[in-house]
Design an enzyme around this catalytic site. Structure first.
Site, PDB file in Angstrom:
ATOM      1  CG  ASP A  67      -1.741  -1.255   1.329  1.00  0.00           C
ATOM      2  OD1 ASP A  67      -1.813  -1.993   0.328  1.00  0.00           O
ATOM      3  OD2 ASP A  67      -2.303  -1.512   2.405  1.00  0.00           O
ATOM      4  CE1 TYR A  74      -3.066  -7.698   5.828  1.00  0.00           C
ATOM      5  CE2 TYR A  74      -1.428  -7.814   7.558  1.00  0.00           C
ATOM      6  CZ  TYR A  74      -1.755  -7.613   6.237  1.00  0.00           C
ATOM      7  OH  TYR A  74      -0.769  -7.358   5.324  1.00  0.00           O
TER       8      TYR A  74
HETATM    9  C1  GLA Z   1      -3.479  -4.673   3.521  1.00  0.00           C
HETATM   10  C2  GLA Z   1      -1.993  -4.526   3.822  1.00  0.00           C
HETATM   11  C3  GLA Z   1      -1.145  -4.876   2.619  1.00  0.00           C
HETATM   12  C4  GLA Z   1      -1.541  -6.220   2.010  1.00  0.00           C
HETATM   13  C5  GLA Z   1      -3.054  -6.310   1.840  1.00  0.00           C
HETATM   14  C6  GLA Z   1      -3.503  -7.671   1.413  1.00  0.00           C
HETATM   15  O1  GLA Z   1      -3.881  -3.716   2.587  1.00  0.00           O
HETATM   16  O2  GLA Z   1      -1.698  -3.206   4.223  1.00  0.00           O
HETATM   17  O3  GLA Z   1       0.214  -4.868   2.982  1.00  0.00           O
HETATM   18  O4  GLA Z   1      -1.052  -7.276   2.789  1.00  0.00           O
HETATM   19  O5  GLA Z   1      -3.752  -5.971   3.023  1.00  0.00           O
HETATM   20  O6  GLA Z   1      -3.048  -7.954   0.148  1.00  0.00           O
END
Ligand code: GLA
Length: 376
Positions: free
Chosen positions: A168, A217
């Site tokens: 991101d 997550y």
């Molecule tokens: C979030 C995290 C990223 C990535 C996505 C899943 O956005 O910030 O680093 O792991 O989830 O792809």
């Protein structure tokens, strides 16, 4: 947004801002939960961003009024303390800069964003990159996207406590207009990939939300690490599909599904980049659909609303493919559609989703924009 932060700055400080900065959110076209497995991702920036109007200060104070929250971020760079709320992202970046040997100095300004929060569009990474850009302007170093993205990631991991990957921040820092970025998350190399001709990318916000510190997550990340450990590699990136198929039966059932998602998803990202470069919208769509199934069944990060949204999208005329996007557990899905059907697509999916769930979605066509930049 630019006018809003400029006018608010003038009101608060009785002066014009010296710099105006924007850093965009992103939508990931394919490659989910692959970044922290050292794998491949294919995100693109969107035309929604965090904006900051600011001027330097001669001391070590940082003072940022927010147009979106009723309280500012106010802290001294010599004594940064933990605090709840949005200011933790700004403080985390300042902290990570100092940890990395930068010497950030004070500034004051106004911030605002039109990226929905907690929707999987990287509102926090965009905030981190806008703040990093602000520090680079007032404190005098070159904003190098890979290095500043690592700073943002460290802020997120070690200050905020969400064990996220690099995708991101890197796409928000390095985005290019009209292109997605194929990123190799091992060496952070980037290849811009144009969208197939006459296609549009549509973001579909289910109006359900996640929080990466509270959702599954971090747990998914631990499961991937456990699977890599079992397979004797540092990251799942290093396991080919053939090798995985040969050894998978020895893996615990849950870890096997988690690893299968990551390993097949990495392969899909590379195929998707090739398909997009060759104008293969139909092929790209198929890969997006397969990615959704993998996230739903193997990685288990979708919720009912995401599944409903994706099914509705996939059944519309002119839709090449659709999948959930981002960290999961709520938030947005993304679709690749034929450009001349995009408006009809948006209104049909909106109506059908509202009918199916009683929730009001936010569905919009988006364009890839330049990454973090100073517009003045
Ligand atoms: C979030 C995290 C990223 C990535 C996505 C899943 O956005 O910030 O680093 O792991 O989830 O792809």
């Amino acid at each position: 947004m630019k006018n809003a932060v400029t006018q608010a700055f003038e009101k608060y400080f009785q002066d014009s801002p010296l710099y105006i900065i924007r850093a965009p959110g992103r939508v990931n076209l394919i490659g989910e939960h692959t970044d922290y497995n050292d794998g491949f991702v294919l995100p693109m920036t969107i035309d929604r961003a965090v904006w900051i109007a600011l001027r330097p200060r001669a001391d070590y104070q940082v003072f940022i009024h927010s147009l979106d929250f009723p309280y500012p971020a106010a802290f001294n760079l010599k004594a940064i303390t933990h605090q709840k709320g949005w200011s933790k992202y700004a403080k985390g970046v300042a902290w990570a800069l100092q940890e990395a040997g930068f010497h950030p100095t004070g500034w004051e300004g106004v911030i605002s964003s039109d990226i929905p929060i907690g929707a999987g569009l990287s509102s926090s990474a965009a905030l981190e990159m806008a703040v990093a850009k602000a520090f680079s302007m007032v404190s005098g170093w070159k904003f190098e996207p890979g290095i500043m993205a690592r700073i943002g990631q460290r802020a997120e991991n070690e200050w905020v406590g969400a064990n996220t990957g690099i995708m991101d921040q890197l796409v928000s820092a390095a985005g290019q207009a009209n292109h997605a970025l194929l990123i190799d998350c091992r060496d952070l190399s980037i290849q811009p990939i144009p969208l197939p001709n006459e296609t549009a990318v549509v973001v579909m916000d289910t109006a359900t939300r996640h929080s990466h510190t509270a959702s599954g997550y971090n747990e998914r990340r631990e499961e991937c690490e456990a699977a890599a450990n079992f397979l004797g590699v540092s990251h799942l990136r290093d396991v080919s599909l053939e090798e995985f198929n040969m050894r998978a039966s020895n893996l615990d059932e849950l870890l096997r599904r988690r690893a299968r998602h990551v390993i097949t998803e990495n392969a899909r990202v590379l195929q998707a980049a090739n398909a997009m470069s060759a104008n293969g919208a139909a092929q790209m769509g198929k890969l997006m659909n397969a990615s959704h199934v993998s996230m739903r069944d193997d990685f288990e990060i979708t919720n009912d609303e995401l599944n409903i949204m994706v099914n509705l999208a996939q059944s519309q005329p002119g839709c090449f493919g659709a999948r959930m996007t981002g960290g999961g557990f709520g938030g947005c899905a993304v679709a690749l559609v034929q450009a001349n059907t995009a408006n009809a697509f948006v209104s049909s999916v909106h109506a059908a989703y509202q009918k199916a769930t009683n929730l009001t979605p936010n569905i919009f066509v988006c364009q890839a924009t330049k990454g973090a930049e100073t517009v003045r």
